[in-house]
Design a protein around this motif. Structure first.
Motif, PDB file in Angstrom:
ATOM      1  N   VAL A 241       0.843  -1.203   0.000  1.00  9.69           N
ATOM      2  CA  VAL A 241       0.000   0.000   0.000  1.00  9.69           C
ATOM      3  C   VAL A 241       0.879   1.254   0.000  1.00  9.69           C
ATOM      4  O   VAL A 241       0.686   2.168  -0.814  1.00  9.69           O
ATOM      5  CB  VAL A 241      -0.966  -0.004   1.211  1.00  9.69           C
ATOM      6  N   TRP A 242       1.867   1.280   0.885  1.00  8.95           N
ATOM      7  CA  TRP A 242       2.781   2.424   0.927  1.00  8.95           C
ATOM      8  C   TRP A 242       3.544   2.587  -0.373  1.00  8.95           C
ATOM      9  O   TRP A 242       3.823   3.688  -0.827  1.00  8.95           O
ATOM     10  CB  TRP A 242       3.779   2.290   2.094  1.00  8.95           C
ATOM     11  N   PHE A 243       3.871   1.421  -0.939  1.00 10.90           N
ATOM     12  CA  PHE A 243       4.603   1.430  -2.208  1.00 10.90           C
ATOM     13  C   PHE A 243       3.828   2.267  -3.239  1.00 10.90           C
ATOM     14  O   PHE A 243       4.380   3.147  -3.902  1.00 10.90           O
ATOM     15  CB  PHE A 243       4.772  -0.008  -2.713  1.00 10.90           C
ATOM     16  N   VAL A 244       2.534   1.996  -3.334  1.00 12.93           N
ATOM     17  CA  VAL A 244       1.699   2.707  -4.322  1.00 12.93           C
ATOM     18  C   VAL A 244       1.481   4.161  -3.902  1.00 12.93           C
ATOM     19  O   VAL A 244       1.573   5.081  -4.724  1.00 12.93           O
ATOM     20  CB  VAL A 244       0.359   1.962  -4.512  1.00 12.93           C
ATOM     21  N   ILE A 245       1.214   4.370  -2.610  1.00  9.86           N
ATOM     22  CA  ILE A 245       0.944   5.740  -2.139  1.00  9.86           C
ATOM     23  C   ILE A 245       2.152   6.649  -2.428  1.00  9.86           C
ATOM     24  O   ILE A 245       2.001   7.786  -2.883  1.00  9.86           O
ATOM     25  CB  ILE A 245       0.593   5.753  -0.634  1.00  9.86           C
ATOM     26  N   ILE A 246       3.343   6.135  -2.194  1.00 12.16           N
ATOM     27  CA  ILE A 246       4.534   6.974  -2.428  1.00 12.16           C
ATOM     28  C   ILE A 246       4.662   7.331  -3.910  1.00 12.16           C
ATOM     29  O   ILE A 246       5.016   8.462  -4.255  1.00 12.16           O
ATOM     30  CB  ILE A 246       5.805   6.298  -1.876  1.00 12.16           C
TER      31      ILE A 246
END
Ligand SMILES: [Zn+2]
Ligand SMILES: [Zn+2]
Length: 336
Positions: A178-183
């Motif tokens: 999720v963080w991967f995409v958000i960043i």
């Protein structure tokens, strides 16, 4: 069929006289910063930028491809050695030559679109003493490759070396999808935020004279003008990546971030609103927002991703009203 001169209906206005192609104005900033909330425009803003063939989707694909096929391993990056750094320098040179060179050939040599969607009717200057080598093109190519690509490579090398040695925090797809995409989504916003502030600083007279004036030799821009910058300017321009000494990142984030800055420099300075395929604007390139900055200087320091210009009163939205306001302000400043 593209609406070539969106506001050319009716009587011609001052802005229409000044620009060959005037896009639909006022220029609109990101809806994520407007009040009251505009959910439909938010969905459209994200969809157009991320779920169609758009700059961001092309750039994410490019970052993944580079990571898969032309990226030194973390093991190699542990020590600062000329071999792997030269490899990424070469990769970046090729990327820049393909993108800026390709766009220059397409728009300015082969003139595939002629004047369609071109903001400024003038051609780039072939001979002028203000440029290195007396030529706008060769001046821009030289500074882009010597200063721009070198600095881009230096920051990438620094980040890969720091990540390989545990000095910059890393993030993995497996543990943090999720963080991967958000960043990824936040990267263009962060770049925009950072760009506004460093760009304002670069217009501080001593810094302007030392560094930024080199980029501003270009009042009428071309793809090679994008990161045609003095080394001092490239050093601050690409410094936005240093945020990943705090915010964990994957190699793909570093590649996306750096390629985004470097390559959208070329795409946003083409001088055209977009790439036409069969009379339709298939790839939005233009950045009338920044084109106005090159012509009028004291406006539009940022870009539409984060509306700092609106907040601090430096927003020229491309309309006659806006233009009159800036003219008035300039008169006051000169008169003062
Ligand atoms: Zn500037
Ligand atoms: Zn520029």
């Amino acid at each position: 069929m593209i609406d070539k001169t969106a506001s050319n209906a009716g009587t011609s206005s001052e802005m229409e006289r000044q620009w060959h192609f005037l896009p639909s104005v006022p220029i609109r900033s990101s809806p994520f910063f407007s009040w009251p909330p505009e959910p439909i425009r938010m969905v459209r803003w994200v969809a157009v930028r991320w779920f169609t063939i758009a700059e961001n989707t092309i750039l994410v694909s490019l970052a993944v491809a580079c990571w898969l096929w032309v990226q030194p391993s973390m093991n190699e990056a542990r020590t600062l050695q000329i071999g792997w750094i030269a490899e990424i320098w070469l990769r970046n040179m090729v990327l820049m030559i393909v993108v800026a060179g390709g766009l220059h050939l397409y728009f300015h040599v082969w003139r595939k679109q002629k004047q369609e969607l071109k903001f400024d009717p003038r051609e780039m200057l072939s001979k002028s003493k203000i440029f290195t080598f007396n030529s706008q093109l060769w001046d821009n190519v030289f500074w882009t490759l010597a200063s721009g690509v070198t600095c881009w490579t230096a920051y990438e090398a620094l980040m890969f070396w720091a990540m390989a040695n545990g000095l910059a925090p890393m993030l993995s797809w497996q543990n943090n999808p999720v963080w991967f995409v958000i960043i990824l989504f936040l990267t263009p916003m962060w770049i925009s935020f950072h760009f506004y502030w460093i760009h304002r600083a670069l217009h501080w007279p001593p810094l302007y004279r030392l560094a930024h004036s080199l980029h501003h030799r270009n009042t009428n821009v071309g793809p090679w003008s994008g990161i045609s910058m003095h080394p001092v300017e490239t050093a601050v321009f690409f410094s936005s990546i240093l945020i990943h000494f705090i915010v964990p990142a994957h190699t793909i984030h570093i590649l996306f971030h750096m390629q985004h800055q470097a390559l959208t420099g070329a795409t946003s300075h083409t001088g055209f609103e977009g790439l036409l395929v069969k009379d339709r604007n298939r790839l939005h390139l233009g950045n009338f927002h920044h084109q106005l900055h090159h012509r009028y200087f004291e406006c539009n320091y940022g870009n539409p991703e984060v509306p700092w210009d609106k907040v601090f009163g430096s927003f020229h939205d491309g309309t006659d009203e806006s233009h009159a306001k800036f003219k008035e302000r300039r008169k006051r400043l000169i008169g003062a």
